[in-house]
Design an enzyme around this catalytic site. Sequence first.
Site, short mmCIF file in Angstrom:
data_model
loop_
_atom_site.label_atom_id
_atom_site.label_comp_id
_atom_site.label_asym_id
_atom_site.label_seq_id
_atom_site.Cartn_x
_atom_site.Cartn_y
_atom_site.Cartn_z
N ARG A 1 6.40 -0.12 -17.04
CA ARG A 1 7.10 1.00 -16.40
C ARG A 1 8.51 1.16 -16.99
NH1 ARG A 1 10.43 0.32 -11.98
NH2 ARG A 1 11.09 2.25 -10.98
N SER B 1 7.71 5.78 -10.93
CA SER B 1 7.77 4.67 -9.98
C SER B 1 6.45 3.91 -10.05
CB SER B 1 8.00 5.21 -8.57
OG SER B 1 6.88 5.98 -8.14
N ASP C 1 7.53 10.54 4.62
CA ASP C 1 8.49 10.56 5.72
C ASP C 1 9.44 11.72 5.50
OD1 ASP C 1 10.03 9.74 7.95
OD2 ASP C 1 11.43 8.72 6.60
N GLN D 1 6.83 16.07 -2.65
CA GLN D 1 7.95 15.52 -1.89
C GLN D 1 9.04 16.56 -1.69
OE1 GLN D 1 8.28 12.01 -0.76
NE2 GLN D 1 9.73 13.16 0.49
N ASN E 1 2.96 4.53 1.18
CA ASN E 1 3.94 3.70 0.46
C ASN E 1 5.07 3.27 1.39
OD1 ASN E 1 5.24 2.39 -1.63
ND2 ASN E 1 6.18 4.23 -2.44
N HIS F 1 -15.22 0.43 9.58
CA HIS F 1 -16.20 -0.66 9.58
C HIS F 1 -17.56 -0.21 10.12
CE1 HIS F 1 -17.17 -4.58 8.50
NE2 HIS F 1 -16.58 -5.30 9.44
N ASP G 1 -18.60 -2.08 4.65
CA ASP G 1 -18.53 -3.52 4.94
C ASP G 1 -17.33 -4.13 4.22
OD1 ASP G 1 -19.46 -4.53 2.18
OD2 ASP G 1 -21.12 -3.22 2.78
#
Length: 419
Positions: A223, A239, A286, A315, A337, A389, A393
């Site tokens: 990165r 990122s 957020d 974003q 994240n 579930h 599995d």
Amino acid sequence: IKEVQIIEWFVEPEARVEQFDKLCEVQSDKAAVDITSRFDGVIKKLHYEPEDMAQVGQPLCDIDVLSEIEPEDETALGSTSEQASPPSTPQQPQKAAEQHQSKPGEANEEASKTPSTKGHSSLATPAVRGLLKDLKIDISEVIGTGKDGRVLKEDVQKHASSHSPESAQPTPSPPSSDTTQAETIIPLTPIQSQMFKTMTRSLTIPHFLYTDELNITALSSLRHQLNTHPSLPNQAKLSYLPFIIKALSLALDNYPILNARVDTDTDASRPRLVMRSAHNIGIAMDTPQGLIVPNIKNVNTLSIVAIASEVQRLQSLAMASKLTPTDLTGGTITVSNIGSIGGTYVAPILVSSEVAILGIGKKRVVPAFDEAGNVVKGEVMNLSWSADHRVVDGATVARCAEVVRAFVERPEGMIVRLR
């Protein structure tokens, strides 16, 4: 979406509008959007006040379409470029013409006064508006410190404390013996209401949780090299998130069940899986309005740089409450994240339209051993999975997680599979 909140009206009764003129701004449980006019005509009635909740499918306002207006009214409401003398009769067209053909000086003066109030009223979230309403504060009196003058919750609280009687007369009072708890009722915002409904439905899904620690030292080095490479001068900074999203998409090629959804609506007695070919990976974000989950379409066809660009686009739109319904619908699996804020482990919660979700913990620097047994600097990150579930599995989740681990810890294997 069943209801929206009226944020601001851009028109008033007796105002003339044309097609595509903005009528009002509304806030749904996902984003704020402008409603435009479908007709040329005159506004006759507004059915809602600002802050009211409007039901989807119900009229917002009444518009007299020009083709249905009497000839006298149509003449009175004609172009402002021609200064017509007011007719003596009837009274109503004369009044409309006088209002429509106001003096340029007066119109400019009025226009110069308008933006301050409407600018303030449009730059506040429904939650902040609710607080203003509870405290009986006019938003035009509050100085906004947010982006573009947006009024924040802290601005309202600061204004309230500076104008309270206690602040004007800071006389100390003896401690009160009253131990009664003070409670204030605050209605949920549209986004909170939708989250309440969605998470309540999620309680019916049995979650299988799985967490593992990944060594991201090699990915961190790659990165850094890419972000400093001269061939990418105009690209958004990469990122860890785009790499993990791509690794997840590659793993879904081997375990497509994690990209499916459960269908219980067709026949509740015989539930079935609906397999989906496109990897539309949602990103939990957020925002000032609350949690929003837009999704990146067709991640299986995108490069890592394209994914990073799409994350940045979503974003920016999310922070401005400008996401479209297309951005917010059609997700097949979600990535949260939470590590960008903090936290090592997370137990992410599924939504009913998906069978898997991946949570990313924060990056940590830890002592590690190299191949020669020497202690070296290592970088690690925890990935936490939740799966439905009822149909998935634990072994399938673990195997898929191992594929993601291989791509993240040895990113060269992921790069050669890009298309």
